[in-house]
Every structure is written in structure tokens, then in C-alpha cells.
Write an enzyme that holds these catalytic residues in place. Structure first.
Site, PDB file in Angstrom:
ATOM      1  N   CYS A  72       0.834  -1.216   0.000  1.00 26.12           N
ATOM      2  CA  CYS A  72       0.000   0.000   0.000  1.00 26.12           C
ATOM      3  C   CYS A  72       0.861   1.256   0.000  1.00 26.12           C
ATOM      4  CB  CYS A  72      -0.910  -0.002   1.225  1.00 26.12           C
ATOM      5  SG  CYS A  72      -1.911   1.496   1.368  1.00 26.12           S
ATOM      6  N   ARG A  75      -0.041   4.793   3.027  1.00 24.76           N
ATOM      7  CA  ARG A  75       0.019   4.529   4.462  1.00 24.76           C
ATOM      8  C   ARG A  75       0.321   5.716   5.355  1.00 24.76           C
ATOM      9  NH1 ARG A  75       4.054  -0.393   4.605  1.00 24.76           N
ATOM     10  NH2 ARG A  75       4.402   0.013   2.382  1.00 24.76           N
ATOM     11  N   TRP A 245      -9.113   5.763   0.181  1.00 24.34           N
ATOM     12  CA  TRP A 245      -9.662   6.407  -1.011  1.00 24.34           C
ATOM     13  C   TRP A 245      -8.896   5.898  -2.205  1.00 24.34           C
ATOM     14  CZ3 TRP A 245      -7.812   9.899   2.927  1.00 24.34           C
ATOM     15  CH2 TRP A 245      -6.456  10.215   2.792  1.00 24.34           C
ATOM     16  N   GLU A 250      -5.482   3.367 -10.209  1.00 23.42           N
ATOM     17  CA  GLU A 250      -6.131   2.068  -9.960  1.00 23.42           C
ATOM     18  C   GLU A 250      -7.312   1.898 -10.906  1.00 23.42           C
ATOM     19  OE1 GLU A 250      -6.427   2.942  -5.417  1.00 23.42           O
ATOM     20  OE2 GLU A 250      -6.317   0.767  -5.643  1.00 23.42           O
TER      21      GLU A 250
HETATM   22  N1  ARG Z   1      -6.985  -1.645  -6.691  1.00 26.01           N
HETATM   23  C1  ARG Z   1      -8.271  -1.924  -6.132  1.00 26.01           C
HETATM   24  C2  ARG Z   1      -9.366  -1.365  -7.030  1.00 26.01           C
HETATM   25  O1  ARG Z   1      -9.076  -0.768  -8.008  1.00 26.01           O
HETATM   26  C3  ARG Z   1      -8.432  -1.354  -4.735  1.00 26.01           C
HETATM   27  C4  ARG Z   1      -7.330  -1.668  -3.753  1.00 26.01           C
HETATM   28  C5  ARG Z   1      -7.304  -0.736  -2.543  1.00 26.01           C
HETATM   29  N2  ARG Z   1      -7.082   0.633  -2.965  1.00 26.01           N
HETATM   30  C6  ARG Z   1      -7.119   1.702  -2.171  1.00 26.01           C
HETATM   31  N3  ARG Z   1      -6.919   2.870  -2.718  1.00 26.01           N
HETATM   32  N4  ARG Z   1      -7.285   1.596  -0.880  1.00 26.01           N
HETATM   33  O2  ARG Z   1     -10.535  -1.480  -6.775  1.00 26.01           O
END
Ligand code: ARG
Length: 378
Positions: A72, A75, A245, A250
Site C-alpha cells: 500500500c 500509508r 480512497w 487504480e
Molecule cells: N486496486 C483496487 C481497485 O481498483 C483497490 C485496492 C485498494 N485501494 C485503495 N486505494 N485503498 O478497486
């Protein structure tokens, strides 16, 4: 034999409990001398084969588990994780209802708040509850092959398993909400429709091209991982959904861009009028950048919290410095920390990390992936 096994598990739990209780007292100077607490935990373990965390231990344990999440990048704010203590809940329906409340609470109208809800732990006489779904919010994937799927190919198998188990299916858009699959203690898994008011979604539009709106792209505001086990001092909380968030990449690079997900780069390139016949036009790279701009722009416009990968990378370096100053080692997994686009333009790229596992932790238990795919859904 059974008694011997029981003894050795108790010894194992004790070793981990002792380490955690010491860490808790070290990091919370107000909490006094650990010796009394250690003696009480030891006695409880001998009497019952398990022990109950105080509320403060649970809160700190969940936060430190985030701090120890080597994959992560986000953090820096580990110590402000909001912890919803729902350890009294063991039944599928009450757990599902609290997961939906978690979503409302964490979404907070768009000002997303990192939050975890902790349900009943595993004990020597019964298994803990389980959330089969990998996230509280998932989009259905319809079709018998990834390349012909409507929706998210990642959830194709789960969608099919649910339909075989009586889920009527959604309206058939690329962004139909899947039900949440929850298994109470000593129960079988059951599915629960996610109420619409628990899910905030953002329509994706492009800052310089109005036509993107007609495309109907969207994504949900809150990523809430729900199939990892929270392990604190030898106690396992298998149902403990948590969220932060989003970081834009992602969604813009992976969820919408990956070939085995929504696979949108060819569509973006077409809209941009790029030459897709030749890799060396860098059409994929250019499409990726525009898709990521669109995601950040859309969340901003909707007033929904989202981080960009430059800012989040800087924050991660601040986190490393801060932890180092406190005398703590930060483990990290380079291949997960470095953003999937423009890696070398972020400072996290230009160094190495020790990928050292520490406890408390969020752990994928055996079978988690099979469950998330709906395999053996009864
Ligand atoms: N990568 C995943 C998604 O696109 C989520 C993983 C956790 N991501 C976060 N920003 N806490 O759905």
C-alpha cells in the site's frame, strides 16, 4: 493428539499475543506497564484458548496492520484509520447490513474516510464469519469468455455462480452492482443485494471532449477490500472490510485499461483519432494518460476524494521519513508501490525497499481467491 495440538496452538497464540501487547504498550505510553495485561491475557488464554482485545488494542492493531501493508502506497495516514468495533456480530444478515452502513459512513458524501469494520473473530469453538466478495462493491461481468464480457471480466465467474444460485441478475449494463456474499459463523454463504443508497458512483467524463459523457463510463467512489483477514496478536478477524480512497491509476490504468478488465484503451484511442496500427505511435500510452486525466477530472468535479499518483508518491516518502524518525522499519513491495503509469516520474521508483513481513497484518487466507470467484458457492 487433540490436546497436544490445542497446547501448541495456545503456545503460538501466546507468542504472538505477547509481542503485540508489548508493541501496544510501547506505542501507547499512556497505557502503563504491560505486565498486568500480559498476565491477564495469559490466564484468559489458558482458560479459554483465546483472549479478547480491549477496544484500544483492536483500534491500534487495525491501524498497525495498515502500517504493515507492504503493497500500500497510501500509508501516511495509518494512524487515523476509523475503526468500527462490531465484534459482537456473527450472523450473515447483520454483517451484510453493517457492511452497507460501513459504505455510507466511509463514503461520507464524497469526502472519503479510511474506515474498517471488525466483525467476530475466529475462536476455538467456531469459525469466524467470512465475506466471500473481494470488495464490498463489485460490478457484474456477463458472458462466457473474458473477451465477450459485458461488465467486469474479473467478476465473471462470481456473476455466473450467483445466477446459478438464484440471483436474477442486474439490468445488464457494464456497471451492474453485484450482491455481497457473506457467510455467518456456522452458516452457509448467502448473497445480499447492495442498497443503491450505500454506493456513490462517479460518471467519467473527459475535460476537453464532451463526447465521453455519452460513453456511459463510471466507477464507484470507495474501494473496500473485504476478503482479507485481520491478524492481531494471534487473533484472527476473517471478516474485517476496510477502505481508503482511490488513487486515480487504480481505475484509469488498471480497472478500465487492463486487457482482462474493461480493456478501454482501443476505444479511447479511437475517440482521440490515434493510429492504432502501430505500437510506435504510442497510442496505448497516450490513451492511458487521457483515461487517467478523465478519472481525476471526473472525481474532482463530483467532489469525491481521489489521489493522483504524484501526490501519493510524495506522501509515501514522507511516511518513510516519519517512520524512520520513530525508529521503525517500513516494509514495502516495489512492484506494488510504483504506480502503473509514469513510474519513473514519481520518486518512489528511484529506490529500493525491504519487503519484510510484520504483524499485525492483513492477510489473504487460503481459499480467498476461490471464494471471491464464487467457486463452490453452495
Ligand atoms: N486496486 C483496487 C481497485 O481498483 C483497490 C485496492 C485498494 N485501494 C485503495 N486505494 N485503498 O478497486
Amino acid at each position: 493428539m487433540e490436546i497436544l495440538q490445542q497446547l501448541s496452538t495456545t503456545a503460538q497464540v501466546w507468542a504472538e499475543a505477547e509481542e503485540f501487547i508489548r508493541l501496544f504498550h510501547r506505542e501507547n505510553p499512556g497505557s502503563g506497564d504491560p505486565r498486568d495485561r500480559l498476565a491477564a491475557v495469559r490466564q484468559e488464554l489458558e482458560d479459554t484458548g483465546t483472549y479478547r482485545h480491549t477496544h484500544e488494542e483492536l483500534v491500534h492493531g487495525a491501524r498497525v496492520a495498515w502500517r504493515n501493508s507492504n503493497r500500500c502506497i497510501g500509508r501516511l495516514y495509518w494512524n487515523s484509520l476509523r475503526v468500527r468495533d462490531r465484534r459482537e456480530l456473527t450472523g450473515g444478515d447483520e454483517i451484510a447490513a453493517e457492511c452497507f452502513e460501513h459504505l455510507r459512513d466511509a463514503t461520507n458524501g464524497g469526502r472519503v474516510r479510511p474506515t474498517i469494520t471488525v466483525f467476530a473473530p475466529e475462536t476455538p469453538d467456531r469459525p469466524g464469519p467470512l465475506i466471500w466478495s473481494e470488495q464490498l462493491i463489485r460490478y457484474a461481468g456477463y458472458g462466457d469468455h473474458p473477451s465477450v464480457t459485458v461488465g467486469d471480466p474479473r467478476n465473471r465467474e462470481l456473476t455466473e455462480a450467483l445466477r446459478e444460485r438464484g440471483w436474477p441478475g442486474g439490468p445488464g449494463t457494464p456497471f451492474d452492482l453485484l450482491p455481497l456474499v457473506v457467510q455467518g459463523c456456522d452458516d452457509k454463504p448467502r448473497w445480499f443485494e447492495v442498497p443503491a443508497d450505500a454506493v456513490l458512483e462517479v460518471p467519467i467524463e473527459h475535460p476537453d471532449d464532451d463526447h465521453w459523457t455519452d460513453w456511459g463510463l463510471r466507477w464507484h467512489a470507495v474501494p473496500a477490500i473485504s476478503n482479507m483477514c485481520l491478524e492481531i496478536g494471534g487473533i484472527h478477524y476473517p471478516a474485517a472490510p476496510f477502505n481508503g480512497w482511490y488513487m486515480g491509476t487504480e481505475i484509469g490504468a488498471r480497472n478500465l485499461g487492463d486487457e482482462d478488465r474493461y480493456h478501454l484503451l482501443p476505444g479511447v484511442a479511437r475517440r482521440m483519432g490515434l493510429d492504432t496500427s502501430n505500437d510506435r505511435s504510442l497510442w496505448k500510452d497516450r490513451a492511458l494518460v487521457e483515461l487517467n486525466r478523465a478519472v481525476l477530472h471526473s472525481f474532482d468535479r463530483a467532489g469525491v476524494t481521489i489521489a493522483d499518483h504524484h501526490t501519493e508518491s510524495r506522501r509515501f516518502l514522507t511516511h518513510l521519513e516519519r517512520e524512520e524518525r520513530r525508529g521503525r522499519e517500513v516494509g514495502a513491495d516495489w512492484s506494488w508501490i510504483v504506480p502503473p503509469i509514469s513510474g519513473s516520474a514519481t520518486p518512489v521508483f528511484h529506490r529500493t525497499y525491504e519487503d519484510r513481513q510484520q504483524n499485525p497484518a492483513y492477510v489473504h487466507h487460503e481459499g480467498a481467491e476461490d471464494r471471491a470467484r464464487g467457486r463452490d458457492l453452495v
